[in-house]
Scaffold this active site. Structure first.
Site, short mmCIF file in Angstrom:
data_model
loop_
_atom_site.label_atom_id
_atom_site.label_comp_id
_atom_site.label_asym_id
_atom_site.label_seq_id
_atom_site.Cartn_x
_atom_site.Cartn_y
_atom_site.Cartn_z
N ASP A 53 78.86 11.31 16.47
CA ASP A 53 77.83 10.81 15.54
C ASP A 53 77.55 11.86 14.46
OD1 ASP A 53 76.44 12.59 17.10
OD2 ASP A 53 74.82 11.21 17.64
N GLU A 191 76.67 22.38 24.41
CA GLU A 191 76.61 22.81 23.01
C GLU A 191 75.62 23.97 22.83
OE1 GLU A 191 76.30 19.64 20.16
OE2 GLU A 191 75.87 21.00 18.50
O1 KIV Z 1 78.85 14.40 17.18
C1 KIV Z 1 79.58 15.37 17.43
O2 KIV Z 1 80.46 15.76 16.63
C2 KIV Z 1 79.39 16.07 18.70
C3 KIV Z 1 80.12 17.36 18.90
C4 KIV Z 1 79.50 18.43 18.10
C5 KIV Z 1 80.22 17.71 20.33
O3 KIV Z 1 78.66 15.63 19.52
#
Ligand code: KIV
Length: 273
Positions: A53, A191
């Site tokens: 997202d 994260e």
């Molecule tokens: O939305 C995204 O790109 C993510 C990654 C940063 C893990 O959730």
């Protein structure tokens, strides 16, 4: 020239990711949001493509991931699936489609799987969303967890700083990781948390732990494609390694094209009918 020795033909499945962890083979994961980039990334030998997202930031130009809708995620995931043969394609469940009510969560996940043909979903959070994750898992939909900095909660955190530096938050994260493993998630993203904490989680759980800003002691890494290719130059956190400077390459190519058009150099006699 890539040095990766991955078997580029064999389809990656959730079971295969678990085997990779057991063998100590690191897992490479990258985001993609469209057909053409997904095809390039897949052909290079990526294990997992995340339809993140983060499309909200890098594709739509929003400040946060919150505005992303289910229809938009399905559109991106459908395009990525068409460009992908080998990688496992995981689609983020967007904010507001799974937090409140587990029946709605299941309906959202079913729409993603049915309409986009993605192979798994990713959901941010631990104990608070357990019921939603369990309901989705009970329908046979693989779920990847996401703990630590969870960007959909940015309004609660108030900052994108490193999470779980304090003991209480670190212990909750460890408990949530065990819970996600127990209920049947096939993998977990951590994260922006301290490397030692991420390594502890990766050692304690049997499912693959994929880090972003979580150090090298985990089972794999994920980055946002626009960040690692240097398209999005305004974002340079400590954890990011840039593998290309595409913004300069694109700027140079586009500037030369403009010059050629303005000076009537393009098209020449060989470039017309
Ligand atoms: O939305 C995204 O790109 C993510 C990654 C940063 C893990 O959730």
């Amino acid at each position: 020239m890539s040095t990766n020795t991955v078997d580029n033909k064999r389809k990656v499945t959730t079971a295969r990711l678990i085997e990779m962890k057991q063998r100590g083979e690191k897992i490479a994961m990258l985001t993609a949001y469209d057909y053409s980039m997904a095809k390039l990334i897949d052909e290079a030998g990526m294990d997992v493509i995340l339809v993140g997202d983060s499309a909200s930031n890098v594709m739509a130009g929003n400040m946060t991931t919150l505005p992303m809708t289910l229809d938009q995620m399905i559109y991106h995931a459908k395009s990525v699936i068409k460009g992908t043969q080998r990688a496992l394609v995981v689609c983020d469940m967007p904010f507001g489609t799974y937090q409140g009510n587990s029946k709605e969560a299941l309906a959202s996940a079913i729409r993603i799987m049915k309409e986009s043909h993605a192979e798994a979903v990713k959901m941010e959070g631990g104990a608070e969303i357990r019921e939603s994750i369990e309901r989705i898992l009970s329908a046979g939909i693989p779920v990847m967890g996401h703990l630590g900095l969870t960007p959909q909660s940015i309004n609660k955190f108030g900052t994108y700083a490193v999470r779980a530096k304090e003991e209480a938050e670190a212990e909750k994260l460890v408990a949530d990781a065990h819970m996600l493993e127990e209920i049947g998630c096939f993998a977990l993203v951590l994260e922006k948390i301290p490397a030692a904490l991420a390594e502890r989680v990766a050692k304690e759980v049997s499912i693959p732990v994929i880090g972003i800003g979580a150090g090298g002691g985990v089972d794999g890494q994920v980055l946002v494609m626009h960040d690692m290719l240097g398209i999005n130059k305004g974002f340079s956190p400590k954890f990011l390694r840039r593998y290309a400077d595409l913004s300069s390459i694109i700027n140079d190519a586009v500037s030369r094209y403009i010059d050629d058009v303005k000076t009537s150099d393009f098209p020449n006699e060989n470039e017309q009918y």
